[in-house]
Design an enzyme around this catalytic site. Structure first.
Site: not given
Ligand code: FAD
Length: 384
Positions: A132, A364, A367
């Site tokens: 998630a 957050e 993009s």
């Molecule tokens: C430094 C850092 C601090 C963080 N701090 C927190 C925190 O304090 N608490 C917390 O809960 N989380 C935190 N996060 C997590 C962050 O919110 C997630 O990394 C983010 O929501 C993306 O999820 P994912 O990494 O699983 O990437 P994914 O959701 O797997 O996405 C991978 C790629 O696929 C693309 N993608 C996914 N779905 C779609 C779609 N429908 N259409 C087009 N493109 C899509 C995304 O844009 C991305 O380029 C942090 C992350 C980082 C790197």
């Protein structure tokens, strides 16, 4: 604890204090932070004393109670220093405190908010899981009801401040068949909570994010945020909209510093008999960067004013978060180019900040998620 003299300052004087603190302490001590791989403890205490943990909460909860516009102006100042400093108090001023202030029970607010504003208690926001990320509906952590509370099981990752937080706001499902989420306060040191840090961070290296396993963790019934099951996503969004505005302002602050560094270099570095700032190609990189930086600054400030006027302007916040974080990466990339080899080799802060701002395009809302949400909202926004 926030200094009483700081509390008495009118906003312009407080902004000047934060500007001075940024230059003389935060920026000045970046080399030490990088060398040690962590924010120095005494600097975290100083950050608390000058009120950085309490910028957003109202005075009734011990905070400084600045408006969103004032918060954004302050953020643009202190994020001229490493974004890692800001991460240290970001979850206290944003993700957790905003949800708690808006939706917490009176007892929950009394228990946590004043300590969070003082920097005596650090709270982390634990939503993301391996399955998630962008799509919170994939969340698998469960909260099973018991006679006197809940038992939580699950796995969280990428949690800012997760390793040193006192309390975690953990999102979970009380019913695995139901899409609704609920949020729970969990002590980081409770039985069944395991926290690990990654071996390597590509950016934000001095403030690593944590992986958290919850295994049969008992919490009392009053650990449920707001005392209401199933409202977790609404609770989360309150903090997320606020945090996105702050992340956009952070991108502006980071871009400002990288452009300052690049400009200084361009005026002192000489090649072909003149400062490189006199070459059209270098001027194009610097001039374009400034134009984009100022566009980003104006957009965040406009968002903040609308936020202060009432309902958070969701789409405009999305646009600001998208534009400013992409802009900071572009400005950083050009700043590295202006520095030439010194942008790759040596002590310049620019390449470190360029790596740090890369993450702003992912957390957050990545993009692509903002692009998707904005595109979907366009018919309404444009009335077509
Ligand atoms: C430094 C850092 C601090 C963080 N701090 C927190 C925190 O304090 N608490 C917390 O809960 N989380 C935190 N996060 C997590 C962050 O919110 C997630 O990394 C983010 O929501 C993306 O999820 P994912 O990494 O699983 O990437 P994914 O959701 O797997 O996405 C991978 C790629 O696929 C693309 N993608 C996914 N779905 C779609 C779609 N429908 N259409 C087009 N493109 C899509 C995304 O844009 C991305 O380029 C942090 C992350 C980082 C790197």
């Amino acid at each position: 604890m926030i200094d009483s003299a700081v509390r008495a300052l009118p906003f312009d004087d407080y902004l000047a204090l934060v500007r001075d603190f940024t230059n003389s302490e935060l920026i000045a001590r970046e080399p030490e932070m990088v060398r040690d791989g962590a924010v120095p403890d005494d600097l975290v205490r100083r950050m608390a004393e000058i009120g950085l943990f309490g910028l957003t909460l109202p005075s009734e909860y011990g905070g400084l109670g600045w408006t969103v516009e004032q918060q954004v102006l302050l953020t643009m100042e202190f994020t001229r220093a490493s974004a890692v400093y800001r991460s240290r108090f970001s979850t206290n001023i944003g993700l957790v405190s905003q949800a708690l202030f808006e939706y917490g029970t009176p007892a929950q607010r009394d228990r946590y908010l004043a300590a969070m504003a003082a920097g005596d208690l650090v709270a982390a926001f634990a939503l993301t899981e391996p399955e998630a990320g962008s799509d919170a509906s994939g969340l698998r952590t469960t909260a099973r009801r018991t006679a006197d509370g809940y038992v939580l099981d699950g796995h969280k990752r990428f949690i800012t401040n997760g390793a040193w937080a006192d309390v975690l706001l953990v999102f979970a499902r009380t019913d695995p068949e139901d899409a609704a989420l609920s949020a729970f306060f969990v002590d980081r040191t409770a039985d069944g909570v395991t926290v690990t840090l990654p071996e390597r961070m590509n950016g934000h290296a001095e403030g690593p994010v944590a992986e958290i396993t919850l295994s049969g963790v008992h919490v009392p019934a009053d650990a449920l945020l707001g005392g209401v099951e199933g409202a977790g996503l609404r609770h989360a969004l309150r903090g997320i909209n606020h945090a996105r505005t702050h992340v956009a302002a952070t991108a502006v602050g980071q871009a400002t510093r990288m452009l300052e560094e690049a400009t200084r270099h361009a005026h002192t570095r000489r090649q072909f008999g003149s400062p490189i700032a006199e070459f059209g190609a270098v001027q194009a990189m610097l001039g374009r960067s400034y134009a984009e930086l100022e566009a980003g600054r104006a957009l965040v400030l406009q968002c903040a004013r609308e936020f202060d006027a009432g309902t958070p302007p969701r789409e405009k916040i999305s646009a600001a978060k998208l534009y400013c974080t992409e802009m900071a990466s572009e400005v950083g990339d050009r700043a590295v180019q202006v520095l030439g080899g010194e942008g790759i080799v040596g002590e310049s802060p620019v390449p470190r900040m360029w790596r740090d701002v890369r993450a702003l395009r992912i957390y957050e809302g990545a993009s692509q998620i903002h692009e998707r949400n904005l595109a979907r909202a366009l018919p309404t926004l444009l009335g077509v």
